[in-house]
Each structure stands twice: as C-alpha cells, then as structure tokens.
Scaffold this motif. Sequence first.
Motif: not given
Length: 633
Positions: A550-554, A613-628
């Motif tokens: 039930d979680q989305i990780e971007v 010199g190597e870059g950046t990583r950003v991560v966010f996590r959210l509960p998915r939820g359901l339509a309706g």
Amino acid sequence: FYPPAGAWFEVRPYPFPAGLSVHFHDITERKQRETALGDSEELYRTLVENIDLGITLIDENHRILMTNAAQGRLFGRSATDFVHQFCFRLFEGKDAPCPYCPGVAAMRSGQPASMETEGVHDDGSRFVVRVQAFPVFDPDGRARRFIEVVEDITARKRAQEGLRQSEERFRTLVEQAGDAFFLHEPDGRFIDFNRQACLSLGYSREELMRLTARDIEERFEKNQTVEVWADLQPGEVHTFRGVQRRKDHSRFPVEVRVSRYRAGDRDLIIALARDITERVQQEEALQGALAEAREARDKMDAILKSIADGLLVTDRHGRVIMMNRAAEALLGISFADAVNWPIADVIRDPAFDHQAGRSSSWEVTAEGIRRVLRARNFDMRAQGGKITGRITIVQDVTREHEIDRLKSEFLSTAAHELRTPLASIMGFTELLQQGELTPEQQEYLGIVYANSEDLSLIIDDLLNLSRIEAGRPVCLNLSSFDLRDEIARLVAQFRTEFPQHAFTAELPEPLTVWWDRAKIAQVLGNLLGNAVKFSPQGGPVQLEVRSERDQIEVTIRDLGIGMSVEQVERAFDIFYRGDASNTAVRGLGIGLSLARAIIEAHGGRIDVASTPGEGTRVVFRLPRGLAGDPPGG
C-alpha cells in the motif's frame, strides 16, 4: 560275593552246560585314573574357555581342529563356526597361508614362534593381534599340529602409536616454537633445548650444550633464579622477567616461565624464555602515548569547556558518556545525573530526533523564559570506519527563530502586497498583447508576461510557506488519478525544455493513487527542476517508481555536482542555498522545504542522499490510497 565299598570291578559271565561262571576283575585303579583324567580335562577346558586369549588347535593343512570362546569373541563369531575352516581364510581374509606363518615355523623348528599381524572381523574392520605358535608332537616325534595363541593388542598398539605421535608432535611443537625451550638440571646444566634457543642466543647446539643456565641468565649473578628453582614445587609454574646474554655479549629482555617436574629419581627444570624486546619497546611507547593522551584529554576538556554550544557524546547504545557545561546549562541537567542514561531520557522532548544527519528543534521554558533549542547529530567513527558513537550539538536558536518568524511575517505581508500590482501588470500585459504590435513589441510583452507568471508562482510558494510556518496545515484536494500519466506529462515537458539531459522513467503497473494531483505535480516538478539545475553539463536524470503493497516509493536521481554532508543536513531549511555566490545556480531555496511539507501532509516522508561530484538521490514515500477510498474512510 560282596564287593568292598568304593571299589570297582569288571564283571564277565561265562555260561557252561552245568551252570554259569562269573569272573570279577578289580578295575578301581583304572577308574581312579580315568576320573582324574576327566577332572584334568575339565580343568583344562575351563582354563582354556575362560582365559582372555584366543587359543586354536590347527593341523599341518591349516585346518582348525578346535578353538576357544575367546577366539570367537575376537572375530565376533561362535567358536564352533571355526572348526574345519582354513585359518588363513577365516582369520586374515586371504586365499593362501601367510609366508611368515608362525605355526609353520613352529612345526618346522620344533620351537615356539611369534609374529604381529592384522585380523579381519566379519564386518571387514581390522584389528592388530600378537600370534604365538607352539608345536604339538605326535608319538613318533613329528609336529603335525600347532597351538596358536592370539592376543588382541589393538588398544596397546593404538596407545603406542598415540604416544609416538604425541612425542613427535611435542618435539615438532618445541622445535617450531617461537620461544626458547630449555631442559636442565637444578644446577643449571643443560640436558636439551630447541632450535629457537640456539637462534636467540647465537650459539650452535654443540656450543650451547657445554654451557649452563648461569652462562646466559643475568639474574644468576644475584642468585635470584636459583632461589626460584629451590622454592618451586612439582607442577608449579613461576613467571619472571630477566635479561639474557648472547654469544656476542649483547643483552635482551626475556619473560621466563619456569616449572619443575620429577623424572624418575631426579628433579628437572623446564624453562620457556620469550624475547620481549618489542613488548618492552611497545610498553615504553605506550607510556609515552598515555602521557600524550592525558595531555590531549586535558586540552580536549579545555576546548569542551570553552565551546558555547552544548555538546553531548553517546556510545553505540545511545547512552551519554560525555557532556560539556554549555549542554548542562541548556538542558538543565548535570553530567553526573545524565551519565550512562539514554539520551532520550536526558532530552525528553518528543520532537528530539537522535538519528545521525538529522536535526530537530523544540521549545523549553526555564524560570519563565521561553527558549528554542536545536540539535544536530553526527556519527563518530574509528579509524577503520566503524561507528563508535554519536555527537549531538545543542544550540540556543531562540534569536534565529524569532528572526525567522519576523522574516516569515514580512514575506507573507510582502507577498500579499505584491499580488495586487502583479495582477495589474499581468492583466495590462494581456490587454496590450491583443493590440496591433510589432513583432519586437510582442516579444517584449511575452517576456514580461512569462516573468510575471514566474513571479506569481514564487509568491504562491511564499504564501504557502508562510501558512506552513504559521502552523496551518497544507490544504489537500484529494482525487483518484494515474500517477503514470502525470509523470509522463512532466517528463515529456522536461525533455522538450532541456534536450541536453537524458530523462528516463521506470514505472510499474498500475499506479492509481488518491493524492492531491496538483501538489504532487508541483513536488515532482521541483525535484526534476533541481536535478536539471544541479547538472549544468547535462547527463542522465532517472525517475523510478516502486509499488510495495500500500506504499509508493518515488526516486529521482541525477549525476550532477552533488552536495556535501553539511549541505544535505540543511537541504530542507527555508531559503537555504548551498552556494549563495553570484555564480551559483538560481533559486530561492524554498523548493525542498515546500516539497517536504506537501509530502508530510500526505502522510509520507522525503529523504535526500548526495555525494559531491557524484550526484544526488531524492526519495519520497507515500501511502497509495485507493480511488473512492480517501484516507480514514
């Protein structure tokens, strides 16, 4: 005729025409001899059957005529199973007699013969026996049979082999030992020593054998070692330090372990001498290092006392092991009361976060005075990189907090005041664009309008931040939508605007979520915009979405200039810019602050990891939820 009691007679009747003639023959003596012979045979059988040696009678053709129970036990069979069997096949598992058969030798020589050999059990296992063969002579004086006496010596052989191996291991151990080994008489005369003894002293074996312990041990000059030997009890070990002399008269320190043991009718001394030159040097170096450490500790104590900020040091389990006076004053607790307590029990505010790389702020009130404290945490690492504890810096940021409040009020007021003239500028610009204008004028008005739109977005962000800092929640307009559509739209837009960057998106199916579409698009736009801004030379920008229950990780990752540890720690601070110079990347430093507020309003979390010199990583996590099915419904 009445025979006497205890006598034996042989009776023979002889019939004749006139009657019957009966002859009585006294056989008492013969009967007594037969009884004695039977008793002797029974005694012999009892002896043979109960002796713990295998006894077998074998003929000249190697066939077994008889055997006893002990022989059966040796081979795990009944004694009757041996009769008429070939001894070499049954006992040794061979097809022909042994060329060294002691029975054959005994019959040929007329003298006992013996040998040691291996026997074979029915299960194939082998055992070692000692075989003694004795010739048995017939009345004509020839030996056509022999008695074989078999003794199981497997245990004895194993013990002897074990002893031999033990002695060999002991000799190998002594010879290969790094310590010098000496065996000598109580008066110091050497009996034996190992190779290391010769090497450490510089003597050959022959030269050292002519010396005594007095010739190599300095302590003999004071008779201290002789006293030690005299006081030693058998089995007791005494350890002392001394100095030994080499053949070239040089001296070196040794640690000697001495024991005394009884060998027959005399006492012997065993000594193990270890060269401790390096240890003595290390001890001297350690003493010097300890002195330097004490001096460094005194300097550290002076530094800690002079630091204006509070400083706490915790071990790997989060227990307080060090605390300066500034921390005592800020937290209102003495180090004596806080030592060995978990830091969560020393700083009891629920807003305090002890994770490495995280900062937290909270309010305290003491004597009616309200103050705001901020804590930052850093891992302590040993030389090998292993984490040994954590340092927490506590600062009084009351003044900074008040300045931030005034700044937020000013920005909120300024933003509100800018909205009206900005709306007029945009409105009149749109009106002018509808008139008849030259291409150059149209271009200039387009620039004015585009910049006005950018300014309008900045004003909206400032207003949103002012609401968040004022403690008002972020308003969400939740709806059901496919996150893939929103990401595809944004990635296509960025590909068009920034062709020098290679945008990739990894998206699972399906991605229906219950979020605020506009605000999530704003977060994604800010993160993609940062990835572009901080990758000025172009390069890949990766966007990856993972769905876990039930979680989305971007995750948004770039290979740009990256950030330092300090910059990462302050990345979410409002208006913070890692490089505020005129040549720095443009921006107000509010994008990540606003992104975190939006993510947390959705019940999620956002984190940043970066390496210069190597870059950046950003991560966010959210509960998915359901339509309706909005959260909580």
